[in-house]
Write a protein that holds these residues in place. Sequence first.
Motif, PDB file in Angstrom:
ATOM      1  N   ASP A 147     -25.625  70.131  29.209  1.00  0.00           N
ATOM      2  CA  ASP A 147     -24.840  68.791  28.553  1.00  0.00           C
ATOM      3  C   ASP A 147     -25.497  67.391  28.888  1.00  0.00           C
ATOM      4  OD1 ASP A 147     -23.181  70.419  27.139  1.00  0.00           O
ATOM      5  OD2 ASP A 147     -21.375  70.303  28.583  1.00  0.00           O
ATOM      6  N   VAL A 148     -25.894  67.345  30.352  1.00  0.00           N
ATOM      7  CA  VAL A 148     -26.519  66.192  31.012  1.00  0.00           C
ATOM      8  C   VAL A 148     -27.821  65.929  30.175  1.00  0.00           C
ATOM      9  CG1 VAL A 148     -27.321  65.036  32.843  1.00  0.00           C
ATOM     10  CG2 VAL A 148     -25.251  66.197  32.941  1.00  0.00           C
ATOM     11  N   VAL A 149     -28.628  66.969  30.055  1.00  0.00           N
ATOM     12  CA  VAL A 149     -29.963  66.654  29.444  1.00  0.00           C
ATOM     13  C   VAL A 149     -29.773  66.455  27.953  1.00  0.00           C
ATOM     14  CG1 VAL A 149     -31.862  68.325  28.832  1.00  0.00           C
ATOM     15  CG2 VAL A 149     -31.077  68.403  31.140  1.00  0.00           C
ATOM     16  N   SER A 150     -28.871  67.033  27.349  1.00  0.00           N
ATOM     17  CA  SER A 150     -28.473  66.631  25.776  1.00  0.00           C
ATOM     18  C   SER A 150     -28.202  65.238  25.569  1.00  0.00           C
ATOM     19  CB  SER A 150     -27.589  67.625  25.219  1.00  0.00           C
ATOM     20  OG  SER A 150     -27.294  67.285  24.180  1.00  0.00           O
ATOM     21  N   ALA A 151     -27.328  64.887  26.743  1.00  0.00           N
ATOM     22  CA  ALA A 151     -26.926  63.362  26.516  1.00  0.00           C
ATOM     23  C   ALA A 151     -28.139  62.404  26.736  1.00  0.00           C
ATOM     24  CB  ALA A 151     -25.636  63.295  27.592  1.00  0.00           C
ATOM     25  N   ILE A 152     -28.829  62.704  27.428  1.00  0.00           N
ATOM     26  CA  ILE A 152     -29.958  61.916  27.903  1.00  0.00           C
ATOM     27  C   ILE A 152     -31.013  61.968  26.845  1.00  0.00           C
ATOM     28  CG2 ILE A 152     -32.111  61.602  29.284  1.00  0.00           C
ATOM     29  CD1 ILE A 152     -30.537  62.577  31.658  1.00  0.00           C
ATOM     30  N   THR A 153     -31.171  63.132  26.132  1.00  0.00           N
ATOM     31  CA  THR A 153     -32.191  63.422  24.958  1.00  0.00           C
ATOM     32  C   THR A 153     -31.554  62.573  23.904  1.00  0.00           C
ATOM     33  OG1 THR A 153     -32.757  65.504  25.782  1.00  0.00           O
ATOM     34  CG2 THR A 153     -33.454  64.881  23.704  1.00  0.00           C
ATOM     35  N   ASP A 154     -30.373  62.812  23.434  1.00  0.00           N
ATOM     36  CA  ASP A 154     -29.657  61.927  22.506  1.00  0.00           C
ATOM     37  C   ASP A 154     -29.608  60.499  22.590  1.00  0.00           C
ATOM     38  OD1 ASP A 154     -29.232  64.307  21.329  1.00  0.00           O
ATOM     39  OD2 ASP A 154     -27.069  64.382  21.780  1.00  0.00           O
ATOM     40  N   GLY A 155     -29.502  59.957  23.661  1.00  0.00           N
ATOM     41  CA  GLY A 155     -29.475  58.733  24.110  1.00  0.00           C
ATOM     42  C   GLY A 155     -30.759  58.098  23.771  1.00  0.00           C
ATOM     43  N   ILE A 156     -31.886  58.542  24.412  1.00  0.00           N
ATOM     44  CA  ILE A 156     -33.151  58.163  24.435  1.00  0.00           C
ATOM     45  C   ILE A 156     -33.486  58.143  23.119  1.00  0.00           C
ATOM     46  CG2 ILE A 156     -35.611  58.687  24.899  1.00  0.00           C
ATOM     47  CD1 ILE A 156     -34.621  59.570  27.773  1.00  0.00           C
ATOM     48  N   GLY A 157     -33.306  59.131  21.948  1.00  0.00           N
ATOM     49  CA  GLY A 157     -33.593  59.331  20.502  1.00  0.00           C
ATOM     50  C   GLY A 157     -32.867  58.090  20.024  1.00  0.00           C
ATOM     51  N   ASN A 158     -31.576  57.745  20.315  1.00  0.00           N
ATOM     52  CA  ASN A 158     -31.133  56.630  19.652  1.00  0.00           C
ATOM     53  C   ASN A 158     -31.660  55.234  20.128  1.00  0.00           C
ATOM     54  OD1 ASN A 158     -29.349  58.218  18.273  1.00  0.00           O
ATOM     55  ND2 ASN A 158     -27.835  58.330  19.813  1.00  0.00           N
ATOM     56  N   LEU A 159     -32.456  55.189  21.221  1.00  0.00           N
ATOM     57  CA  LEU A 159     -32.911  53.889  21.763  1.00  0.00           C
ATOM     58  C   LEU A 159     -34.315  53.493  21.045  1.00  0.00           C
ATOM     59  CD1 LEU A 159     -32.551  54.194  25.528  1.00  0.00           C
ATOM     60  CD2 LEU A 159     -31.009  52.845  23.864  1.00  0.00           C
ATOM     61  N   GLY A 160     -34.818  54.377  20.458  1.00  0.00           N
ATOM     62  CA  GLY A 160     -36.076  54.227  19.669  1.00  0.00           C
ATOM     63  C   GLY A 160     -36.022  52.915  18.728  1.00  0.00           C
ATOM     64  N   PRO A 161     -35.134  53.246  17.672  1.00  0.00           N
ATOM     65  CA  PRO A 161     -34.925  52.019  16.797  1.00  0.00           C
ATOM     66  C   PRO A 161     -34.614  50.703  17.264  1.00  0.00           C
ATOM     67  CG  PRO A 161     -33.880  54.071  15.935  1.00  0.00           C
ATOM     68  CD  PRO A 161     -34.373  54.152  17.305  1.00  0.00           C
ATOM     69  N   THR A 162     -33.763  50.814  18.351  1.00  0.00           N
ATOM     70  CA  THR A 162     -33.504  49.410  19.053  1.00  0.00           C
ATOM     71  C   THR A 162     -34.719  48.822  19.711  1.00  0.00           C
ATOM     72  OG1 THR A 162     -31.285  50.485  19.285  1.00  0.00           O
ATOM     73  CG2 THR A 162     -31.653  48.366  20.652  1.00  0.00           C
ATOM     74  N   LEU A 163     -35.094  49.679  20.277  1.00  0.00           N
ATOM     75  CA  LEU A 163     -36.293  49.173  21.294  1.00  0.00           C
ATOM     76  C   LEU A 163     -37.518  48.754  20.245  1.00  0.00           C
ATOM     77  CD1 LEU A 163     -36.804  51.793  23.960  1.00  0.00           C
ATOM     78  CD2 LEU A 163     -36.122  49.405  24.380  1.00  0.00           C
ATOM     79  N   SER A 164     -37.827  49.303  19.240  1.00  0.00           N
ATOM     80  CA  SER A 164     -38.697  48.716  18.149  1.00  0.00           C
ATOM     81  C   SER A 164     -38.466  47.522  17.587  1.00  0.00           C
ATOM     82  CB  SER A 164     -38.875  49.897  17.227  1.00  0.00           C
ATOM     83  OG  SER A 164     -39.913  49.589  16.228  1.00  0.00           O
ATOM     84  N   GLY A 165     -36.948  47.413  17.021  1.00  0.00           N
ATOM     85  CA  GLY A 165     -36.654  46.322  16.594  1.00  0.00           C
ATOM     86  C   GLY A 165     -36.561  45.133  17.516  1.00  0.00           C
ATOM     87  N   LEU A 166     -36.346  45.392  18.833  1.00  0.00           N
ATOM     88  CA  LEU A 166     -36.310  44.248  19.870  1.00  0.00           C
ATOM     89  C   LEU A 166     -37.714  43.794  20.062  1.00  0.00           C
ATOM     90  CD1 LEU A 166     -34.774  42.631  22.100  1.00  0.00           C
ATOM     91  CD2 LEU A 166     -34.981  44.715  23.650  1.00  0.00           C
ATOM     92  N   ILE A 167     -38.967  44.884  20.074  1.00  0.00           N
ATOM     93  CA  ILE A 167     -40.042  44.194  20.260  1.00  0.00           C
ATOM     94  C   ILE A 167     -40.761  43.291  19.149  1.00  0.00           C
ATOM     95  CG2 ILE A 167     -42.547  45.050  20.525  1.00  0.00           C
ATOM     96  CD1 ILE A 167     -41.214  47.614  22.164  1.00  0.00           C
ATOM     97  N   ASN A 168     -40.380  44.037  18.073  1.00  0.00           N
ATOM     98  CA  ASN A 168     -40.740  43.256  16.818  1.00  0.00           C
ATOM     99  C   ASN A 168     -40.346  41.872  16.524  1.00  0.00           C
ATOM    100  OD1 ASN A 168     -42.237  45.244  15.924  1.00  0.00           O
ATOM    101  ND2 ASN A 168     -41.041  46.306  14.398  1.00  0.00           N
ATOM    102  N   ASP A 169     -39.054  41.682  16.827  1.00  0.00           N
ATOM    103  CA  ASP A 169     -38.160  40.541  16.880  1.00  0.00           C
ATOM    104  C   ASP A 169     -38.625  39.624  18.025  1.00  0.00           C
ATOM    105  OD1 ASP A 169     -36.719  41.406  14.626  1.00  0.00           O
ATOM    106  OD2 ASP A 169     -34.796  41.914  15.741  1.00  0.00           O
TER     107      ASP A 169
END
Length: 197
Positions: A147-169
């Motif tokens: 469950d911990v590994v799944s939470a980390i994996t899901d969380g990191i997957g959701n960070l991609g668009p946020t990080l990409s948008g942050l870098i572009n902006d």
Amino acid sequence: MSEIQSGRPVAKPVAEDIPVEKAWKEGRRVYVRAARYSKLEEEMETKGTWDGEVGANWIGTSKLDSVLPAIRADLERLRAEMVADTGRASGTTAEPVPRTDVATELFDSVQRRTEDLATSLERIASTIRLDARQIGADLPVSKVIGDVVSAITDGIGNLGPTLSGLINDAARLDVERAETLRASAEGASARQVEDVD
């Protein structure tokens, strides 16, 4: 009726915007962790009771509304310190950004995305802490770790668009700022030429 895990009620969030590692409910108690010598610690020492086993002060759920503003203020203070520490570590200073309409929009977007990133990271950490508490329970350790590994994996997957948008902006904001400063410098040069004539 609360669930019981290894003799303790399961930790539940007190509010959506407050990470579980900062404050959480266990049954009829609300636990709050505060930095040493902070205003929040002062308030919790006055209103709450120390639980040495948990390492946090607790209050009854009826007092939650009276401490929520202090918890949120403490979180805001911590975020501001992190931003200041990041600026000092990178050797940058906080210069005001020229406020064209585009720069204002981009600056606001960068701030929102940064807050989204912090919230996502706090949720990942909260999930990990909650799952780590369950290791002592009757659940199989492999399931909890999964469950911990799944939470980390899901969380990191959701960070991609946020990080990409942050870098572009942020890049667009730097370009807008450079153009504004260049235009401002050209205007100052033109005024100096007019003054000489």
